[in-house]
Design an enzyme around this catalytic site. Sequence first.
Site, PDB file in Angstrom:
ATOM      1  N   TYR A 139       0.871  -0.737   0.251  1.00  0.00           N
ATOM      2  CA  TYR A 139       0.138  -0.016  -0.379  1.00  0.00           C
ATOM      3  C   TYR A 139       0.844   1.081   0.116  1.00  0.00           C
ATOM      4  O   TYR A 139       1.340   1.588   1.071  1.00  0.00           O
ATOM      5  CB  TYR A 139      -0.847  -0.399   0.861  1.00  0.00           C
ATOM      6  CG  TYR A 139      -2.091  -0.205   0.658  1.00  0.00           C
ATOM      7  CD1 TYR A 139      -2.251  -1.468   0.006  1.00  0.00           C
ATOM      8  CD2 TYR A 139      -3.315  -0.444   1.675  1.00  0.00           C
ATOM      9  CE1 TYR A 139      -3.516  -1.742  -0.249  1.00  0.00           C
ATOM     10  CE2 TYR A 139      -4.590  -0.856   1.675  1.00  0.00           C
ATOM     11  CZ  TYR A 139      -5.201  -1.870   0.496  1.00  0.00           C
ATOM     12  OH  TYR A 139      -6.338  -1.870   0.288  1.00  0.00           O
ATOM     13  N   LYS A 192       2.777 -15.303  -1.406  1.00  0.00           N
ATOM     14  CA  LYS A 192       2.442 -14.779  -2.767  1.00  0.00           C
ATOM     15  C   LYS A 192       3.791 -15.073  -3.039  1.00  0.00           C
ATOM     16  O   LYS A 192       4.514 -14.404  -3.958  1.00  0.00           O
ATOM     17  CB  LYS A 192       1.923 -13.816  -3.163  1.00  0.00           C
ATOM     18  CG  LYS A 192       1.461 -14.467  -4.593  1.00  0.00           C
ATOM     19  CD  LYS A 192       0.404 -15.266  -5.410  1.00  0.00           C
ATOM     20  CE  LYS A 192       0.573 -15.472  -6.702  1.00  0.00           C
ATOM     21  NZ  LYS A 192      -0.104 -16.476  -6.918  1.00  0.00           N
ATOM     22  N   ASP A 225      -4.137 -16.513  -3.843  1.00  0.00           N
ATOM     23  CA  ASP A 225      -5.187 -16.485  -4.629  1.00  0.00           C
ATOM     24  C   ASP A 225      -5.581 -18.218  -4.501  1.00  0.00           C
ATOM     25  O   ASP A 225      -6.647 -18.363  -4.164  1.00  0.00           O
ATOM     26  CB  ASP A 225      -3.958 -17.408  -6.541  1.00  0.00           C
ATOM     27  CG  ASP A 225      -3.559 -17.812  -5.924  1.00  0.00           C
ATOM     28  OD1 ASP A 225      -2.784 -17.490  -5.579  1.00  0.00           O
ATOM     29  OD2 ASP A 225      -2.865 -18.105  -7.132  1.00  0.00           O
ATOM     30  N   ASP A 249      -6.403  -6.479   3.286  1.00  0.00           N
ATOM     31  CA  ASP A 249      -7.390  -5.807   3.225  1.00  0.00           C
ATOM     32  C   ASP A 249      -8.762  -6.321   1.689  1.00  0.00           C
ATOM     33  O   ASP A 249      -9.490  -6.152   2.423  1.00  0.00           O
ATOM     34  CB  ASP A 249      -6.986  -4.125   2.233  1.00  0.00           C
ATOM     35  CG  ASP A 249      -7.977  -3.005   2.859  1.00  0.00           C
ATOM     36  OD1 ASP A 249      -8.783  -3.601   3.166  1.00  0.00           O
ATOM     37  OD2 ASP A 249      -7.697  -2.257   1.779  1.00  0.00           O
ATOM     38  N   ASP A 253     -12.292  -8.383   3.599  1.00  0.00           N
ATOM     39  CA  ASP A 253     -13.340  -7.496   2.784  1.00  0.00           C
ATOM     40  C   ASP A 253     -14.433  -8.873   2.216  1.00  0.00           C
ATOM     41  O   ASP A 253     -15.696  -9.130   2.425  1.00  0.00           O
ATOM     42  CB  ASP A 253     -13.307  -7.030   0.912  1.00  0.00           C
ATOM     43  CG  ASP A 253     -12.847  -5.654   2.319  1.00  0.00           C
ATOM     44  OD1 ASP A 253     -13.130  -5.247   3.010  1.00  0.00           O
ATOM     45  OD2 ASP A 253     -13.144  -4.659   0.681  1.00  0.00           O
TER      46      ASP A 253
END
Length: 362
Positions: A139, A192, A225, A249, A253
């Site tokens: 971010y 990842k 993923d 983040d 959600d």
Amino acid sequence: MTTPASRTYALGVLHGDGIGPEIVPAAVLVADAAAAAIGIPAIRWRELPLGFKAIEEFNEATPTSTLDALAETDGWLLGPHDSAGYPEPFRSQLNPSGTIRKHFDLYSNVRPAKSFHGGNAVVADTDLVIVRENTEGFYADRNTYAGTGEFMPTADVAIAMGIITRRGCERIAHAAFELASRRRKRVTIVHKANVLKLTTGLFRDVCREVAQSYPEIEVDDYHIDAMTVHLVRRANEFDVLVTENMFGDILSDLTGELAGSLGIAPSLNASHDRAMAQAAHGSAPDIAGQDRANPIAMILSTAMLFDWLGARHDDSGLAGAAALIERSVEDTVAQGICTGDMGGNAGCREFSEAVAATIKQP
């Protein structure tokens, strides 16, 4: 019997934008009811300017005076902000929540996802927590000391930096493992490292190193993923997930919706000595002022703040108030009282008043 709190707490209140002026007062109403029921001395709420109103009055979205005032409180409630709707130059500046998080080094963002009986969960019996590193990662607004990690050397080239540090990984890993030790004793590391070998590879490896200090905790890891697929299929099998900023983040959600609605997704931003209650969702300007907002996320975020303060100050009364808030929200939803996003027809005010009334019942 819960011991009453032994001290008075000063808590900041920042309504923010959009639905903030609806859901934050709803959380204060419920918090006051719980404090009174437990016997906590009066909480001193201090309203402070932020967002559109602060721009109008101070020509700043996050006034310096607000930051100074927050430093004098025990914690605070932050409503959502609509920074995308701010006029320039404020729209291009670091947004209010990012400013506050960076100013107080709130490195841990804890985001539970728990389904309700009577709610409309996609995955029933979901009860997990995402522990998100909150100060670096991918971010751009919070991964550098000054400026941001996103820039354009030419009009046709945009570059973003992802910053991962050993210190950042260690402290968020400890936060995750300590939380898991009080829950079902399982931590899942999300990364990842098959592609981002050095950055998220460091994150994974440092979390594994920290895990050695918690031999009682079961540890596994997944690529980001693959994790999305596992959550959709079996979110109810996971306990604590620890990950970097952007992955956390996005996943929170997803888990909020899997548990029933993003409107029920709370969060707590914390350092070793500061904490901020903030709903995981945004400002929802399309329904602002219509009494349609779901206040659960903000109410439960406030309960998380109470619990954090109770642990920090060894105050069983405040911890008891947190548990009472959570239980009363669950009981209210189980009675069929909920907002439209959860399949009900209650408004924001009606729901919060119902929770407060449930708290007051003998």
